[in-house]
Design a protein around this motif. Structure first.
Motif, mmCIF file in Angstrom:
data_model
loop_
_atom_site.group_PDB
_atom_site.id
_atom_site.type_symbol
_atom_site.label_atom_id
_atom_site.label_comp_id
_atom_site.label_asym_id
_atom_site.label_seq_id
_atom_site.Cartn_x
_atom_site.Cartn_y
_atom_site.Cartn_z
ATOM 1 N N GLU A 343 -13.107 22.557 -15.124
ATOM 2 C CA GLU A 343 -13.510 22.573 -16.528
ATOM 3 C C GLU A 343 -14.525 21.462 -16.799
ATOM 4 O O GLU A 343 -14.640 20.504 -16.027
ATOM 5 N N PRO A 344 -15.286 21.576 -17.890
ATOM 6 C CA PRO A 344 -16.192 20.477 -18.259
ATOM 7 C C PRO A 344 -15.414 19.171 -18.413
ATOM 8 O O PRO A 344 -14.242 19.173 -18.804
ATOM 9 N N ALA A 345 -16.049 18.056 -18.115
ATOM 10 C CA ALA A 345 -15.377 16.759 -18.181
ATOM 11 C C ALA A 345 -14.956 16.427 -19.611
ATOM 12 O O ALA A 345 -15.590 16.860 -20.582
ATOM 13 N N ILE A 346 -13.895 15.666 -19.735
ATOM 14 C CA ILE A 346 -13.430 15.180 -21.040
ATOM 15 C C ILE A 346 -14.089 13.829 -21.292
ATOM 16 O O ILE A 346 -14.010 12.924 -20.458
ATOM 17 N N MET A 347 -14.741 13.685 -22.425
ATOM 18 C CA MET A 347 -15.432 12.441 -22.757
ATOM 19 C C MET A 347 -14.571 11.604 -23.700
ATOM 20 O O MET A 347 -14.145 12.073 -24.756
ATOM 21 N N ILE A 348 -14.312 10.350 -23.320
ATOM 22 C CA ILE A 348 -13.502 9.429 -24.100
ATOM 23 C C ILE A 348 -14.366 8.250 -24.529
ATOM 24 O O ILE A 348 -15.193 7.750 -23.758
ATOM 25 N N HIS A 349 -14.161 7.773 -25.765
ATOM 26 C CA HIS A 349 -14.955 6.651 -26.279
ATOM 27 C C HIS A 349 -14.231 6.031 -27.473
ATOM 28 O O HIS A 349 -13.139 6.471 -27.852
ATOM 29 N N GLY A 350 -14.849 5.006 -28.047
ATOM 30 C CA GLY A 350 -14.243 4.315 -29.187
ATOM 31 C C GLY A 350 -15.110 4.334 -30.415
ATOM 32 O O GLY A 350 -14.964 3.466 -31.290
ATOM 33 N N GLU A 359 -9.984 11.712 -33.081
ATOM 34 C CA GLU A 359 -9.082 10.652 -32.652
ATOM 35 C C GLU A 359 -7.901 11.282 -31.921
ATOM 36 O O GLU A 359 -7.304 12.253 -32.416
ATOM 37 N N ILE A 360 -7.545 10.757 -30.767
ATOM 38 C CA ILE A 360 -6.490 11.393 -29.975
ATOM 39 C C ILE A 360 -5.114 11.160 -30.574
ATOM 40 O O ILE A 360 -4.175 11.932 -30.317
ATOM 41 N N SER A 361 -4.965 10.113 -31.391
ATOM 42 C CA SER A 361 -3.705 9.839 -32.074
ATOM 43 C C SER A 361 -4.004 8.939 -33.259
ATOM 44 O O SER A 361 -4.823 8.018 -33.134
ATOM 45 N N PRO A 362 -3.368 9.186 -34.410
ATOM 46 C CA PRO A 362 -3.645 8.362 -35.591
ATOM 47 C C PRO A 362 -3.420 6.880 -35.321
ATOM 48 O O PRO A 362 -2.378 6.478 -34.819
ATOM 49 N N GLY A 363 -4.417 6.070 -35.648
ATOM 50 C CA GLY A 363 -4.299 4.636 -35.481
ATOM 51 C C GLY A 363 -4.676 4.114 -34.114
ATOM 52 O O GLY A 363 -4.740 2.899 -33.909
ATOM 53 N N SER A 364 -4.960 5.005 -33.158
ATOM 54 C CA SER A 364 -5.290 4.558 -31.803
ATOM 55 C C SER A 364 -6.727 4.065 -31.699
ATOM 56 O O SER A 364 -7.051 3.240 -30.835
ATOM 57 N N ASN A 365 -7.622 4.598 -32.560
ATOM 58 C CA ASN A 365 -9.053 4.287 -32.505
ATOM 59 C C ASN A 365 -9.664 4.640 -31.148
ATOM 60 O O ASN A 365 -10.639 4.012 -30.707
ATOM 61 N N ILE A 366 -9.079 5.622 -30.492
ATOM 62 C CA ILE A 366 -9.614 6.181 -29.252
ATOM 63 C C ILE A 366 -9.982 7.629 -29.532
ATOM 64 O O ILE A 366 -9.169 8.380 -30.077
ATOM 65 N N TYR A 367 -11.190 8.034 -29.145
ATOM 66 C CA TYR A 367 -11.705 9.342 -29.546
ATOM 67 C C TYR A 367 -12.145 10.148 -28.328
ATOM 68 O O TYR A 367 -12.478 9.596 -27.278
ATOM 69 N N ARG A 368 -12.143 11.455 -28.509
ATOM 70 C CA ARG A 368 -12.614 12.359 -27.476
ATOM 71 C C ARG A 368 -13.610 13.338 -28.089
ATOM 72 O O ARG A 368 -13.528 13.695 -29.265
ATOM 73 N N GLY A 369 -14.570 13.802 -27.274
ATOM 74 C CA GLY A 369 -15.511 14.807 -27.757
ATOM 75 C C GLY A 369 -16.722 14.206 -28.457
ATOM 76 O O GLY A 369 -16.867 12.998 -28.614
ATOM 77 N N PHE A 390 -16.360 9.722 -18.698
ATOM 78 C CA PHE A 390 -16.209 11.156 -18.441
ATOM 79 C C PHE A 390 -15.146 11.367 -17.369
ATOM 80 O O PHE A 390 -15.205 10.753 -16.299
ATOM 81 N N PHE A 391 -14.208 12.254 -17.641
ATOM 82 C CA PHE A 391 -13.086 12.501 -16.733
ATOM 83 C C PHE A 391 -13.100 13.950 -16.264
ATOM 84 O O PHE A 391 -12.988 14.881 -17.068
ATOM 85 N N VAL A 392 -13.255 14.124 -14.953
ATOM 86 C CA VAL A 392 -13.190 15.445 -14.346
ATOM 87 C C VAL A 392 -11.754 15.691 -13.918
ATOM 88 O O VAL A 392 -11.229 15.015 -13.033
ATOM 89 N N GLY A 393 -11.097 16.655 -14.553
ATOM 90 C CA GLY A 393 -9.703 16.931 -14.254
ATOM 91 C C GLY A 393 -8.759 16.091 -15.092
ATOM 92 O O GLY A 393 -9.171 15.187 -15.832
ATOM 93 N N CYS A 394 -7.480 16.398 -14.974
ATOM 94 C CA CYS A 394 -6.447 15.706 -15.735
ATOM 95 C C CYS A 394 -5.094 15.981 -15.086
ATOM 96 O O CYS A 394 -5.000 16.719 -14.096
ATOM 97 N N HIS A 395 -4.056 15.357 -15.619
ATOM 98 C CA HIS A 395 -2.682 15.717 -15.282
ATOM 99 C C HIS A 395 -2.137 16.558 -16.435
ATOM 100 O O HIS A 395 -2.165 16.134 -17.594
ATOM 101 N N LYS A 396 -1.639 17.756 -16.132
ATOM 102 C CA LYS A 396 -1.018 18.602 -17.150
ATOM 103 C C LYS A 396 0.470 18.728 -16.852
ATOM 104 O O LYS A 396 0.868 18.958 -15.711
ATOM 105 N N TYR A 397 1.279 18.571 -17.878
ATOM 106 C CA TYR A 397 2.732 18.625 -17.727
ATOM 107 C C TYR A 397 3.304 19.712 -18.633
ATOM 108 O O TYR A 397 2.927 19.828 -19.798
ATOM 109 N N GLU A 398 4.179 20.503 -18.064
ATOM 110 C CA GLU A 398 4.895 21.534 -18.808
ATOM 111 C C GLU A 398 6.385 21.246 -18.740
ATOM 112 O O GLU A 398 6.850 20.460 -17.908
ATOM 113 N N GLU A 399 7.134 21.889 -19.609
ATOM 114 C CA GLU A 399 8.603 21.799 -19.565
ATOM 115 C C GLU A 399 9.086 20.345 -19.552
ATOM 116 O O GLU A 399 10.017 19.987 -18.832
#
Length: 497
Positions: A343-350, A359-369, A390-399
């Motif tokens: 998949e296209p890389a995920i871009m993270i910044h502040g 924002e990935i979580s309220p109050g974190s001041n960390i953003y994606r996209g 830029f992050f190519v790939g990730c860890h995905k967790y289910e269950e």
């Protein structure tokens, strides 16, 4: 990144094996190239065939284990329900919780200091206490654990450097949360924590006295791992095969834990999502490249399955050209994990006001996209290319697999300042894993020291306390974060790309 091989005394024992699962009852051992900092080698297991069945069995096992753990902790869950806090409704909840954590830490240190002053080993206790205090954040004084890391951050991102310098912090939490970290624990710690659900963990606990200190149980666990892995390697026949049916339950379990620990050795992961049993994390300390080739640029921007050559639409060609103009000479690309690498890389910044960012979580001041606005901003000189990761790939967790991993001692959730999570891992003098643990202080600092002592490429200098006080700027051994990684050879490029 692969951990150093286990050692016994001054002799380093290297097990250079590539474990290939041929069937449910046999393994093949073939030489593998060294991939660890100390020149040792790794043991890896790659299943062949029946991937969908194995994946389904893994998910079912994870689900059953999570249900069992939930039943074991039913009383604790009831209390958690009563104490549930909506972080979005409390505003700066993270700062409030940090203040509580740091106040509690400060109180514990004061009590420890008072008790030690009346003991027969006052001098030794003060010396140990002093070394911990230097690497522990508090509400009254913020102490950096690496001036070299701090200086490097100043050259990369002035805003983050000011935040780091004036308010860097990190503390342990009980559960993973979006915007926080999960840090991979050493196998020794995993066995020690997981004595309820692990055969080897129970064996370790039985060999220890109640209240054993970290140095004691860590050394015991390290020796137990060494001896068991030697025993497993000794079962190989002349063709290098091991009959899995000859392995006892304890050996089979340890082999599985050992291989899993190597694959995720000292990962520091940012939690992007954690909701409803599903979770997604990005590995922050696995750098892949800092300059873009045309193919890598297309992978980062469009993914591995994007159209090429004449099949590319005019708009795609234009976007790719602008992206390369902005980031070709300087671009921080990381291996975010084994999942979704096409998949296209995920871009993270502040950058809060970047159009298209969330924002990935309220109050974190960390953003994606917000990739289009990022490209425009870099081309216009408004932003620096190193403000983005830029992050190519990730860890995905289910269950609820991430929660299970935390419960079993594989990962430790940690909340931290955004300056820790957002800064680049470019030739860090102190590796990020050690920096995060030392910022937490206490037992995590001790664990970081024990892990450094295992490494063959690092020398630890013990200095006199008075000398340490006189020269706070004394140079420390520099560990090249990139030097630890062998993700830059052709073989690894084939794997990741």
């Amino acid at each position: 990144m692969i951990p150093p091989p286990f050692s016994s005394g001054s002799t380093v024992v290297v097990v250079a094996l590539l474990w290939t699962l041929q069937s449910s009852t046999s393994f093949t051992l073939v030489p593998a190239a060294p991939a660890c900092p100390s020149g040792g080698a790794a043991m890896m297991m790659k299943p062949l065939g029946r991937s969908s069945q194995l994946e389904e069995r893994r998910k079912n096992k994870s689900s059953r284990l999570y249900n069992a753990l939930r039943d074991d902790d039913e009383d604790d869950d009831d209390e958690d329900d009563d104490e549930y806090i909506d972080t979005a409704s409390l505003g700066d909840w993270r700062s409030f919780r940090r203040s509580l954590a740091m106040t509690a830490s400060s109180s514990e240190e004061d009590e420890s200091s008072s008790a030690s002053s009346s003991s027969a080993n006052t001098a030794a206790a003060k010396k140990k206490k002093k070394s911990v205090t230097r690497t522990t954040t508090s509400t009254t004084a913020v102490v950096s654990v690496s001036k070299e890391n701090e200086e490097l951050l100043a050259s990369q991102n002035e805003e983050l450097h000011e935040e780091y310098k004036s308010g860097v912090w990190a503390h342990l939490t009980s559960t993973p949360e979006a915007g926080g970290l999960v840090v991979r624990m050493p196998l020794e710690m995993e066995l020690y924590r997981n004595h309820k659900h692990s055969i080897m963990g129970r064996r370790l606990q039985k060999s220890l006295e109640d209240g054993a200190e970290m140095g004691v149980w860590y050394a015991r666990a390290k020796r137990m791992i060494e001896e068991e892995m030697k025993s497993i390697a000794g079962k190989a026949d002349e063709q290098g095969q091991i009959d899995a049916t000859r392995l006892g339950d304890d050996s089979s379990e340890l082999l599985s834990l050992y291989l899993d620990n190597q694959e995720t050795w000292q990962e520091v992961c940012l939690v992007l999502d954690h909701n409803g049993g599903k979770a997604k994390t990005l590995v922050l300390n696995r750098p892949m490249a800092f300059k873009l080739t045309e193919n890598l640029g297309k992978l980062v921007l469009n993914g591995a399955f994007s159209r090429k050559g004449n099949d590319m639409k005019l708009v795609e060609r234009r976007d790719t050209m602008r992206f390369m103009m902005a980031f070709s000479s300087e671009c921080a690309v990381y291996v975010g994990g084994p999942d979704d690498q096409g998949e296209p890389a995920i871009m993270i910044h502040g950058i809060k006001d970047l159009p298209g960012a969330e924002e990935i979580s309220p109050g974190s001041n960390i953003y994606r996209g917000g990739i289009d606005a990022a490209v425009d901003g870099v081309l216009e000189g408004k932003y620096s290319a190193l403000e983005f990761r830029f992050f190519v790939g990730c860890h995905k967790y289910e269950e609820s697999a991430l929660d299970v991993a935390v419960h079993l001692g594989k990962y430790q959730p940690i909340a931290c300042a955004r300056s820790v999570a957002l800064k680049q891992c470019i030739s860090l003098p102190k590796p990020l894993w050690h920096e995060v643990l030392e910022l937490c202080g206490g037992s995590m600092t001790d664990l970081s020291t024990l892990e450094l002592m295992k490494r063959g490429d690092v020398q630890i200098e013990v200095v006199d306390e008075s000398e340490y006080d006189e020269d706070d700027d004394e140079e420390e051994e520099i560990i090249d974060e990139l030097g630890e990684l062998d993700n830059f050879d052709d073989e690894d490029d084939d794997v990741y790309l």
